[in-house]
Design an enzyme around this catalytic site. Structure first.
Site, PDB file in Angstrom:
ATOM      1  N   GLU A 162       0.853  -1.184   0.000  1.00 20.12           N
ATOM      2  CA  GLU A 162       0.000   0.000   0.000  1.00 20.12           C
ATOM      3  C   GLU A 162       0.894   1.241   0.000  1.00 20.12           C
ATOM      4  OE1 GLU A 162      -3.674  -2.119   2.451  1.00 20.12           O
ATOM      5  OE2 GLU A 162      -2.203  -0.899   3.530  1.00 20.12           O
ATOM      6  N   GLU A 280      -6.296  -8.153  -0.337  1.00 24.18           N
ATOM      7  CA  GLU A 280      -6.643  -8.176   1.086  1.00 24.18           C
ATOM      8  C   GLU A 280      -8.113  -7.820   1.217  1.00 24.18           C
ATOM      9  OE1 GLU A 280      -4.360  -5.627   3.633  1.00 24.18           O
ATOM     10  OE2 GLU A 280      -2.423  -6.289   2.811  1.00 24.18           O
TER      11      GLU A 280
END
Length: 353
Positions: A162, A280
């Protein structure tokens, strides 16, 4: 060490995604960090409360309906000033990849908390940071790719997790140049891996959007890297959606379902020629509150319904999903046994029907 080179068979990115089936994140394990440098490998792997990974864990996943595992890895505490990765750490990463390969799983190895908002994050969607770190980033991926080059097509690489800008903005960068930096890192990742040759010349590679987010501006500003080979790139986003539902909802209702359908619709409209995955997902919300085996029954049912909806929608859109941790967590990995068996059953039913 098993040499997978003899069994390597080139596989398209879409074929791999179709074959992922149900996926699991081996979270808070090789991605754990913050205890400093120079410690024994096991200190890092267990630092965030998880046990050392075993072959039995990977075999358990495969024998119980899962076909893929994402292996988040944080590297910054295992690199010297010149960017060389500690050999013992690389060998541990290889050992866990080997467990996955032996079990017959697909496995994804990434660069994890070297991005995002942690104190050790050195990869940022910022043009100045990119200029200062691009050679280190390429060197890191060259080392990873060479160390794991002999494994077959069941191993994939994910360039970064991320990635945030210098202000750690989650939804989108504060400056448009943040997208430029991220897209440059993505291209460098692909170029570095491809340059190592062998199996890596056609290995499937994964690139993430800004913050692994999926807002309109993020999707519009994401640029797919140029690749020397066709059909071997996958895009990844993350989805703990609807955000904070676990704190605010008691049942998985039509509002929740519609949120997911809108996400998959937007992703499928954007990525028409390339597969995407939900790398995720789960129930995490504000204060990082999430489902666990000690949650009330109605909350576990809420988690099960979210997971089933996510899995079904992903399969309908030729995508794949990787659950974040809670279903197989802590001491339950040692047994091994599911931490949330009813959530897993809901996922399996949704995928198989």
């Amino acid at each position: 060490m098993i040499n997978q080179n003899a069994t390597y068979m080139e596989e398209s990115a879409q074929s791999a995604v179709d074959n992922f089936g149900l996926g699991f994140n081996l979270g808070n394990t090789l991605d754990a960090n913050g205890c400093g440098t120079g410690k024994p490998v096991a200190t890092y792997e267990t630092f965030w409360g998880q046990p050392e990974t075993t072959q039995d864990m990977m075999t358990f996943l495969m024998q119980n309906g899962f076909n893929a595992v994402r292996i988040p890895v944080t590297w910054y505490e295992h690199m010297d000033a010149e960017g060389n990765v500690d050999e013992a750490w690389m060998m541990r990463v290889k050992a866990i990849v080997e467990y996955a390969m032996n079990a017959g799983l697909y496995a994804i190895v990434n660069v994890h908390h070297d991005t995002a908002a942690g104190s050790g994050a050195w990869i940022k969607a910022d043009t100045d940071v990119y200029a200062a770190t691009k050679e280190k980033f390429k060197k890191l991926w060259t080392q990873i790719a060479n160390a794991l080059a002999d494994y077959d097509q069941h191993l994939l690489f994910e360039g970064y997790n991320e990635m945030l800008d210098g202000n750690n903005s989650w939804d989108e960068p504060q400056k448009a140049s943040g997208y430029e930096a991220l897209n440059n890192y993505a291209q460098d990742f692909v170029d570095a891996v491809r340059a190592t040759g062998g199996n890596n010349a056609t290995r499937n590679l994964i690139v993430n959007t800004y913050a692994a987010a999926k807002g309109e501006n993020v999707l519009n500003n994401f640029m797919l890297p140029t690749d020397a080979v066709n059909n071997h790139l996958i895009v990844q986003v993350h989805s703990y959606d609807p955000w904070n539902f676990f704190n605010t909802k008691t049942t998985w209702d039509s509002e929740c379902h519609n949120t997911l359908t809108e996400i998959f619709s937007a992703l499928s409209k954007k990525f028409t020629t390339i597969p995407y995955i939900i790398g995720e997902y789960g129930t995490h919300g504000e204060s990082d509150i999430s489902v666990s085996k000690s949650s009330p029954a109605e909350k576990i049912k809420l988690a099960a319904d979210q997971a089933a909806d996510m899995v079904k929608l992903a399969k309908d859109h030729h995508s794949a999903t990787f659950y974040w941790m809670s279903i197989f967590d802590g001491s339950d990995r040692i047994q091994p046994q599911w931490s949330l068996p009813t959530v897993v059953e809901a996922m399996q039913e949704a995928y198989n029907n």
